[in-house]
Design a protein around this motif. Structure first.
Motif, PDB file in Angstrom:
ATOM      1  N   ILE A 262       3.705   0.282  16.539  1.00 25.50           N
ATOM      2  CA  ILE A 262       3.482  -0.767  16.692  1.00 25.50           C
ATOM      3  C   ILE A 262       5.135  -1.268  17.387  1.00 25.50           C
ATOM      4  O   ILE A 262       5.700  -0.940  15.945  1.00 25.50           O
ATOM      5  CB  ILE A 262       2.931  -1.762  16.477  1.00 25.50           C
ATOM      6  N   GLY A 263       5.746  -1.748  18.086  1.00 26.49           N
ATOM      7  CA  GLY A 263       6.950  -1.736  18.129  1.00 26.49           C
ATOM      8  C   GLY A 263       7.280  -2.945  18.714  1.00 26.49           C
ATOM      9  O   GLY A 263       6.513  -4.113  18.762  1.00 26.49           O
ATOM     10  N   ARG A 264       8.644  -3.760  19.043  1.00 23.17           N
ATOM     11  CA  ARG A 264       8.921  -5.134  19.735  1.00 23.17           C
ATOM     12  C   ARG A 264       8.330  -5.528  18.881  1.00 23.17           C
ATOM     13  O   ARG A 264       8.695  -5.942  17.582  1.00 23.17           O
ATOM     14  CB  ARG A 264       8.366  -4.703  21.045  1.00 23.17           C
ATOM     15  N   ARG A 265       7.683  -7.127  19.552  1.00 26.89           N
ATOM     16  CA  ARG A 265       7.345  -8.323  18.951  1.00 26.89           C
ATOM     17  C   ARG A 265       5.736  -7.864  18.425  1.00 26.89           C
ATOM     18  O   ARG A 265       5.251  -9.133  18.314  1.00 26.89           O
ATOM     19  CB  ARG A 265       7.764  -9.526  19.209  1.00 26.89           C
TER      20      ARG A 265
ATOM     21  N   THR B 270       8.436  -0.741  13.832  1.00 24.31           N
ATOM     22  CA  THR B 270       9.364  -0.209  14.385  1.00 24.31           C
ATOM     23  C   THR B 270       9.767  -2.220  14.670  1.00 24.31           C
ATOM     24  O   THR B 270       8.628  -2.698  14.683  1.00 24.31           O
ATOM     25  CB  THR B 270       9.670   0.647  15.072  1.00 24.31           C
ATOM     26  N   ASP B 271      11.040  -2.018  15.691  1.00 22.21           N
ATOM     27  CA  ASP B 271      11.549  -3.461  16.156  1.00 22.21           C
ATOM     28  C   ASP B 271      11.376  -4.782  14.764  1.00 22.21           C
ATOM     29  O   ASP B 271      11.645  -5.058  13.608  1.00 22.21           O
ATOM     30  CB  ASP B 271      11.550  -3.356  17.617  1.00 22.21           C
TER      31      ASP B 271
ATOM     32  N   LEU C 205      10.055   1.136   9.827  1.00 22.46           N
ATOM     33  CA  LEU C 205      11.366   1.908  10.599  1.00 22.46           C
ATOM     34  C   LEU C 205      12.034   0.453  10.641  1.00 22.46           C
ATOM     35  O   LEU C 205      13.683   1.423  11.144  1.00 22.46           O
ATOM     36  CB  LEU C 205      10.926   2.753  11.610  1.00 22.46           C
ATOM     37  N   ASN C 206      12.197  -0.216  10.330  1.00 23.09           N
ATOM     38  CA  ASN C 206      13.432  -1.526  10.621  1.00 23.09           C
ATOM     39  C   ASN C 206      13.249  -2.471   9.638  1.00 23.09           C
ATOM     40  O   ASN C 206      12.125  -2.763   9.454  1.00 23.09           O
ATOM     41  CB  ASN C 206      12.935  -1.645  11.784  1.00 23.09           C
TER      42      ASN C 206
ATOM     43  N   LEU D  50       7.955   5.138  18.413  1.00 21.60           N
ATOM     44  CA  LEU D  50       8.372   4.930  17.641  1.00 21.60           C
ATOM     45  C   LEU D  50      10.705   5.095  17.632  1.00 21.60           C
ATOM     46  O   LEU D  50      11.073   4.687  17.050  1.00 21.60           O
ATOM     47  CB  LEU D  50       7.785   5.096  16.340  1.00 21.60           C
ATOM     48  N   VAL D  51      10.627   6.522  18.262  1.00 25.25           N
ATOM     49  CA  VAL D  51      11.880   7.794  18.162  1.00 25.25           C
ATOM     50  C   VAL D  51      11.378   8.059  19.554  1.00 25.25           C
ATOM     51  O   VAL D  51      12.443   8.770  19.249  1.00 25.25           O
ATOM     52  CB  VAL D  51      11.266   8.088  17.131  1.00 25.25           C
TER      53      VAL D  51
END
Length: 391
Positions: A244-247, A274-275, A305-306, A387-388
């Motif tokens: 999962i990313g963003r918010r 991430t993010d 990752l962040n 993710l990448v």
């Protein structure tokens, strides 16, 4: 709805559907709307959801009272199971039905009860949902006694505006005695979806069930899996990878409840964030008194990752029997700096190094899936994209 299971899919008879919903009304009226004060929702910001934007307010007390007055809208297929068997399945579900608000909401608001008869062949079921209107699903995946089957279940959403929209799902997986079933469950959601999903697993004597979960996308997701090992020799394994990313927020609860001797369960789940995303995993193993030769294992591995991304793991055990073998473990961490700098020293770019380490983190989970290589590669590609970046 799109599905290659058309010949193996039907809707529960309308009058049985009506009876089932009517039988739940009293319980439904006593189940309060969840708040952050409840343990299972303490990390999920349900009080901040703007229901007006979703076009549906589930807090309305009359929801479900007038529902299920129509016949099946989509599945005009002759049932593949007798009415007696259909009623037996519904009675079994009711016996183990989670007393959870959105489970009842899914049942009472679904236009039909979809049944997938998984009787020994490879199955592919895809739910593709478009538009902003709220959607409610109640699906039963039934594996007869002695059957061996694979189920590839993919649920996708797309919409045309930037408004938030709602999906609630209640899925039931029934593995009868001596059956062997492997399920690949993939979610591909748009970034404005709020989802409430519950999965009820019922594994009977000598049944073996493996459930692989891979969720991608979405905005807010509250996800429950409740597994009951009902018969001697039953085995249930749950694994998967959240990327999962963003918010995005994904809040997961998994529970393994052992009812019989010589049963085995395993949860092995990984999350990569991430993010500014946030992942919560809560696992629980429940073994009541007087059971013998029970084996239960639970583990949660989380990779961030962040610095602004968060991952949490909450393993729990309620073990009241003595003749059991139980283990649990959880890790939350960043990419290993020594490994990262080692790869850089070997001439790899930062992007290549990061990609290799992320792939190594989840690769074993994907390779353990008993599906074809193309399916595995598609899963890996989806994770990399989030993710990448793409390969």
């Amino acid at each position: 709805m799109n599905s290659s299971l058309k010949t193996n899919q039907f809707a529960i008879r309308s009058f049985l559907n009506q009876e089932f919903c009517q039988s739940l009304k009293k319980d439904w009226e006593t189940i309060p709307f969840p708040t952050e004060k409840e343990e299972s929702f303490r990390k999920f910001p349900i009080s901040s959801i703007q229901w007006e934007e979703l076009g549906f307010d589930p807090r309305e007390t009359q929801i479900g009272i007038e529902l299920q007055n129509q016949d099946s809208a989509n599945l005009h297929v002759e049932p593949l199971l007798s009415e007696t068997k259909q009623k037996e399945i519904l009675d079994t579900i009711k016996q183990y039905l989670p007393k959870e608000y959105f489970v009842y909401l899914s049942i009472l608001k679904a236009s039909e009860i979809s049944v997938f008869l998984c009787d020994g062949n490879f199955h592919l079921a895809t739910e593709s949902m478009f538009g902003d209107e709220p959607k409610f699903l109640f699906r039963i995946f039934y594996v007869p006694k002695g059957s061996s089957t694979q189920i590839q279940l993919k649920t996708e959403t797309r919409h045309t505006t930037e408004n938030l929209h709602l999906l609630t799902v209640f899925d039931v997986l029934i593995a009868e005695s001596d059956s062997v079933v492997e399920i690949l469950d993939e979610e591909n959601f748009d970034e404005d979806l709020i989802q409430f999903r519950s999965i009820l697993v019922l594994a009977k004597e000598n049944a073996s069930l493996r459930f692989h979960h891979f969720p991608f996308g979405g905005f807010r997701s509250k996800w429950f899996l409740l597994s009951h090992l009902l018969g001697k020799g039953g085995e249930v394994t749950v694994d998967g990878v959240s990327a999962i990313g963003r918010r995005n927020l994904k809040d997961m609860d998994m529970e393994m409840y052992h009812h019989a001797d010589h049963t085995t369960s395993k949860i092995s789940y990984k999350a990569i964030v991430t993010d500014k995303s946030h992942h919560v995993f809560t696992g629980n193993l429940i073994i009541p008194p007087n059971l013998k030769k029970v084996v239960a294992h639970q583990e949660s591995f989380n990779l961030s990752l962040n610095k602004k991304a968060r991952a949490e793991a909450n393993p729990k055990l309620e073990v009241l029997a003595e003749d059991v073998s139980c283990t649990h473990g959880a890790t939350v961490g960043d990419i290993d700096e020594e490994q990262y700098f080692y790869l850089l020293s070997r001439g790899l770019s930062p992007e290549e190094s990061k990609s290799l380490l992320v792939t190594a983190f989840y690769g074993e989970t994907i390779q353990s899936i008993g599906f074809d290589e193309e399916t595995k590669q598609n899963l890996e590609s989806s994770i990399h994209t989030i993710l990448v970046g793409g390969k």
